[in-house]
Design a protein around this motif. Structure first.
Motif, short mmCIF file in Angstrom:
data_model
loop_
_atom_site.label_atom_id
_atom_site.label_comp_id
_atom_site.label_asym_id
_atom_site.label_seq_id
_atom_site.Cartn_x
_atom_site.Cartn_y
_atom_site.Cartn_z
N TYR A 68 0.78 -1.33 0.06
CA TYR A 68 -0.07 0.12 0.06
C TYR A 68 0.91 1.20 0.02
CZ TYR A 68 -4.00 2.71 1.53
OH TYR A 68 -5.05 3.81 1.51
N SER A 71 2.21 8.82 0.52
CA SER A 71 3.23 9.45 0.10
C SER A 71 3.87 10.31 1.47
CB SER A 71 2.65 10.80 -0.85
OG SER A 71 2.69 10.21 -2.14
N SER A 72 2.98 10.84 2.11
CA SER A 72 3.53 11.36 3.38
C SER A 72 2.36 10.67 4.50
CB SER A 72 3.46 12.78 3.84
OG SER A 72 2.18 13.45 3.51
N GLY A 73 1.56 9.83 4.01
CA GLY A 73 0.77 8.92 5.08
C GLY A 73 -0.08 9.83 6.02
N LYS A 74 -0.37 10.97 5.62
CA LYS A 74 -1.16 11.85 6.68
C LYS A 74 -2.68 12.30 6.02
CE LYS A 74 3.04 13.57 8.65
NZ LYS A 74 4.30 14.38 8.18
N GLY A 137 -5.75 22.72 4.28
CA GLY A 137 -5.86 22.90 5.75
C GLY A 137 -4.88 22.07 6.48
N SER A 143 1.93 15.83 2.14
CA SER A 143 2.77 15.75 0.66
C SER A 143 1.76 16.30 -0.43
CB SER A 143 2.99 14.42 0.16
OG SER A 143 1.47 13.85 -0.13
N ASN A 147 -2.23 14.40 -1.77
CA ASN A 147 -3.43 14.96 -1.67
C ASN A 147 -4.12 14.99 -3.18
OD1 ASN A 147 -4.71 18.09 -1.95
ND2 ASN A 147 -5.11 17.30 0.16
N GLY A 152 -7.82 15.81 -3.39
CA GLY A 152 -8.00 17.00 -2.42
C GLY A 152 -8.20 18.13 -3.13
N TYR A 153 -8.36 19.00 -2.29
CA TYR A 153 -8.56 20.51 -2.72
C TYR A 153 -8.02 21.47 -1.66
CZ TYR A 153 -13.19 20.50 -0.40
OH TYR A 153 -14.24 20.57 0.62
N VAL A 214 2.60 6.07 -8.04
CA VAL A 214 3.02 7.45 -9.02
C VAL A 214 4.35 7.66 -8.34
CG1 VAL A 214 2.33 9.74 -9.66
CG2 VAL A 214 0.57 8.07 -9.28
N ARG A 485 -14.86 11.73 -1.60
CA ARG A 485 -13.76 11.07 -1.14
C ARG A 485 -14.40 10.29 0.08
NH1 ARG A 485 -8.94 15.05 0.61
NH2 ARG A 485 -7.59 13.61 1.42
N ARG A 523 -8.78 -0.13 -2.33
CA ARG A 523 -8.96 1.15 -2.34
C ARG A 523 -9.71 1.58 -3.65
NH1 ARG A 523 -6.63 6.18 -1.81
NH2 ARG A 523 -5.89 7.19 -3.59
C1 FAD Z 1 -7.63 19.76 10.31
C2 FAD Z 1 -7.70 19.23 8.98
C3 FAD Z 1 -8.01 19.83 7.69
C4 FAD Z 1 -7.74 19.16 6.54
N1 FAD Z 1 -7.84 19.89 5.38
C5 FAD Z 1 -7.82 19.37 3.99
C6 FAD Z 1 -7.92 20.37 2.85
O1 FAD Z 1 -7.80 21.43 2.90
N2 FAD Z 1 -8.02 19.79 1.85
C7 FAD Z 1 -7.60 18.31 1.46
O2 FAD Z 1 -7.67 17.71 0.26
N3 FAD Z 1 -7.56 17.43 2.70
C8 FAD Z 1 -7.37 18.13 4.04
N4 FAD Z 1 -7.29 17.41 5.10
C9 FAD Z 1 -7.12 15.80 4.87
C10 FAD Z 1 -5.82 15.23 4.70
O3 FAD Z 1 -5.11 15.44 5.75
C11 FAD Z 1 -5.09 15.71 3.31
O4 FAD Z 1 -5.89 15.43 2.39
C12 FAD Z 1 -3.55 15.17 3.22
O5 FAD Z 1 -2.99 16.01 2.41
C13 FAD Z 1 -3.53 13.85 2.96
O6 FAD Z 1 -2.38 13.37 3.27
P1 FAD Z 1 -1.02 13.15 2.45
O7 FAD Z 1 -0.79 14.26 1.60
O8 FAD Z 1 -0.15 12.43 3.61
O9 FAD Z 1 -1.45 11.87 1.58
P2 FAD Z 1 -1.20 10.25 1.62
O10 FAD Z 1 -1.71 9.65 2.98
O11 FAD Z 1 0.20 10.05 1.63
O12 FAD Z 1 -1.79 9.82 0.49
C14 FAD Z 1 -3.37 9.65 0.34
C15 FAD Z 1 -3.65 8.21 -0.28
O13 FAD Z 1 -3.44 8.20 -1.58
C16 FAD Z 1 -2.68 7.27 -2.18
N5 FAD Z 1 -1.49 7.69 -2.67
C17 FAD Z 1 -0.52 8.50 -1.96
N6 FAD Z 1 0.68 8.51 -2.59
C18 FAD Z 1 0.55 7.73 -3.81
C19 FAD Z 1 1.17 7.47 -4.82
N7 FAD Z 1 2.64 8.31 -4.91
N8 FAD Z 1 1.05 6.67 -5.57
C20 FAD Z 1 -0.19 6.16 -5.72
N9 FAD Z 1 -1.17 6.38 -4.77
C21 FAD Z 1 -0.76 7.07 -3.78
C22 FAD Z 1 -2.63 6.37 -0.94
O14 FAD Z 1 -3.73 5.45 -1.08
C23 FAD Z 1 -3.01 7.07 0.19
O15 FAD Z 1 -3.59 6.47 1.18
C24 FAD Z 1 -7.30 17.61 6.35
C25 FAD Z 1 -7.19 16.96 7.52
C26 FAD Z 1 -7.36 17.60 8.88
C27 FAD Z 1 -7.10 16.80 10.17
#
Ligand code: FAD
Length: 530
Positions: A68, A71-74, A137, A143, A147, A152-153, A214, A485, A523
């Motif tokens: 699985y 990217s940053s897992g957040k 946010g 990452s 997002n 995401g947006y 990706v 989502r 997924r």
């Molecule tokens: C208070 C708060 C505010 C938030 N505000 C926003 C907001 O304004 N907008 C928003 O969109 N989200 C928001 N979020 C939700 C979330 O935290 C973000 O979207 C965050 O950017 C996603 O985590 P990440 O970038 O670490 O992605 P990851 O957790 O790294 O990736 C998300 C998913 O995408 C897939 N993925 C990741 N990387 C790859 C890859 N390289 N290849 C294939 N698949 C991949 C995986 O399945 C993964 O589980 C918010 C959360 C909180 C708690």
């Protein structure tokens, strides 16, 4: 489930022993998430380069090991780094941190999965590139890639983060490298500046799916405009429908001058301005009205930002005032210049609360200007009895309870009203604060985000929050409002029926590329056990 010795040995020969975690405690920590929905993992592997990543994927195929990528897992509020199914190996791509290319002339950047908002910000600061980071946010340490892959947006004019993905390279689940037909034909430069390519649009298959890892993405960027002005329009509840109509009209009239526009209810607004809000249990409407009055918070507010040259933004300001004054008792527009002026003025005055409010406005202005900020993250800690730490915030690791419910709502005033009523009733019936935001993606559609907040420190709270989410999903789906989502608990179930062509097509593509369903099983594409 244990990984075979042969697989372990081969992975270690690729990434080194330090980059391969198999101990149970760290594995458990990795799937602690705000949903309170852990999974079992087989391991975590952290490659340092694209080559290592490809080698690990090929080993997973060879040894039939489910994996699985994150990217940053957040992915806070949707499952964080936790996979959809149990017994999966995490492919942690946060170590791939190269900014491969920055083309200031054509306004794009090519990034690897581990590049965060903050990384891009610092990179541009160092080189005096005046572009906005596509902020969200979720703050500085998430990452750009993850997002975008979740579609995401954000807040700046490049709101839709998959729309701004101009090109990508991915490793397919069978181990082959994918790039668009345009690149394959020799048009690599055109590929980076033209999203739709030639022939069927395949890049889109990699978002909200499990069809490839990706490795790099080209993201379109927006120049830092001369003027960024924040505006707030106060609304009484009776004017809600007029407010929805105004949002639509503003989007139609102001086009690209307008960044993300949010329509927020008073509970959502109070959570941002009232520091006592977090101490309270879900309040009845009378207490909420008292709080709102004390804090000068309206029933609803339209909150948005204008981007562009001074003259155009000033003109747009006038349009907003003309459009909104007849139904709103207060329309406030605040540019950076005005903010700095107010700040200087207040410095010499004793108004503590006003100073605090202005500091909040300043932080909001920064994120609107494309500077990554933690300003929105404390929301996730509102029901966390441990409070929030002073240093880096991480709602998953800090034991916050949060599930995002984020359905699409057509921008049709009576329809939006029905949606709001339904959500409010369901949330209150579960003693969850209905904090409603409606973000105008376009002049046609809102995406609504409801943070279902709960306390992991209170027995039964998590189950109650999940029940609330399920009820919202069920009733809103019945009314035609589906999430844009999903969280990991919902992803596998929704797309099950093989008689539905849309689901069947996705399953067929999955079966063709990944017959053993090894990559991110479940997924967004239904996982049948191989
Ligand atoms: C208070 C708060 C505010 C938030 N505000 C926003 C907001 O304004 N907008 C928003 O969109 N989200 C928001 N979020 C939700 C979330 O935290 C973000 O979207 C965050 O950017 C996603 O985590 P990440 O970038 O670490 O992605 P990851 O957790 O790294 O990736 C998300 C998913 O995408 C897939 N993925 C990741 N990387 C790859 C890859 N390289 N290849 C294939 N698949 C991949 C995986 O399945 C993964 O589980 C918010 C959360 C909180 C708690």
């Amino acid at each position: 489930m244990r990984l075979s010795e042969a697989f372990q040995t081969e992975v270690i020969s690729v990434v080194g022993r330090d980059a391969f975690e198999l101990r149970q405690d760290p594995l458990r920590e990795w799937t602690t998430n705000t949903l309170d929905s852990p999974r079992t993992l087989t391991g975590i592997v952290k490659p340092k380069s694209q080559e290592e990543t490809m080698a690990v994927v090929r080993l997973c195929v060879k040894h039939k090991v489910p994996y699985y990528p994150v990217s940053s897992g957040k992915n806070w509020g949707y499952g964080g780094a936790t996979p959809v199914c149990d017994d999966v190996l995490i492919l942690d791509l946060s170590g791939l941190k190269r900014i491969i290319e920055f083309n200031a002339d054509l306004s794009y950047v090519v990034v690897e999965p581990g590049v965060t908002q903050q990384d891009l910000y610092e990179y541009m600061q160092l080189r005096n590139h005046s572009f906005m980071v596509p902020t969200t946010g979720a703050g500085p340490n998430v990452s750009l890639m993850g997002n975008a892959m979740e579609r995401g947006y954000g807040i700046t004019p490049e709101e839709d983060h998959f729309l701004s993905v101009l090109a990508l390279k991915a490793i397919l689940p069978d181990g082959r490298l994918y790039q668009s037909a345009l690149s394959e034909l020799g048009g690599a430069y055109s590929d980076k500046v033209f999203k739709w390519k030639i022939g069927p649009y395949l890049d889109g298959l990699f978002a909200q799916s499990n069809l490839g890892v990706v490795l790099e993405a080209t993201l379109g960027l927006v120049h830092q405009p001369e003027n960024v002005t924040q505006f707030v329009v106060f609304l009484d509840d009776e004017e809600f429908e007029t407010g929805v109509h105004a949002v639509k009209t503003l989007r139609q009239k102001l086009g690209g001058l307008l960044g993300g526009v949010n329509l927020m209810n008073k509970r959502r607004l109070l959570a941002m301005v009232d520091d006592q809000w977090s101490q309270e249990k879900t309040l009845d409407e009378i207490r909420v009205i008292e709080h709102a009055k004390k804090n000068g918070v309206p029933d609803w507010a339209i909150v948005g930002a204008l981007y562009g040259p001074n003259d155009l933004v000033q003109g747009a300001n006038r349009i907003i005032k003309t459009e909104c004054r007849h139904f709103s008792r207060k329309v406030v527009c605040l540019s950076r210049r005005k903010y700095e002026w107010a700040n200087r003025l207040l410095k010499h005055l004793p108004f503590k609360k006003l100073k605090m409010q202005l500091a909040n406005v300043g932080r909001a202005l920064e994120i609107l200007e494309g500077k990554p900020s933690n300003v929105a993250l404390p929301l996730a800690y509102l029901k966390n009895k441990k409070g929030h730490p002073v240093g880096e915030l991480n709602p998953d690791k800090d034991d916050c309870g949060l599930l995002w419910f984020s359905p699409l709502v057509p921008m049709d005033a009576p329809v939006v009203r029905d949606y709001v009523q339904e959500v409010t009733e369901i949330c209150l019936a579960h003693e969850i604060d209905p904090m409603i935001t409606l973000t105008a993606f376009s002049s046609r559609c809102f995406d609504s985000t409801i943070p279902i907040l709960f306390s992991k420190q209170v027995a039964g709270d998590a189950e109650n929050a999940k029940k609330c989410y399920e009820k919202l999903l069920k009733e809103c789906s019945r009314m035609g409002f589906f999430p844009y989502r999903l969280n990991i608990d919902q992803m596998n179930g929704l797309f099950e029926n093989p008689n539905v062509p849309a689901f069947w097509m996705a399953q067929q593509i999955k079966n063709a590329l990944d017959p053993d369903h090894l990559m991110a099983p479940g997924r967004y594409i239904h996982h049948r056990k191989p």
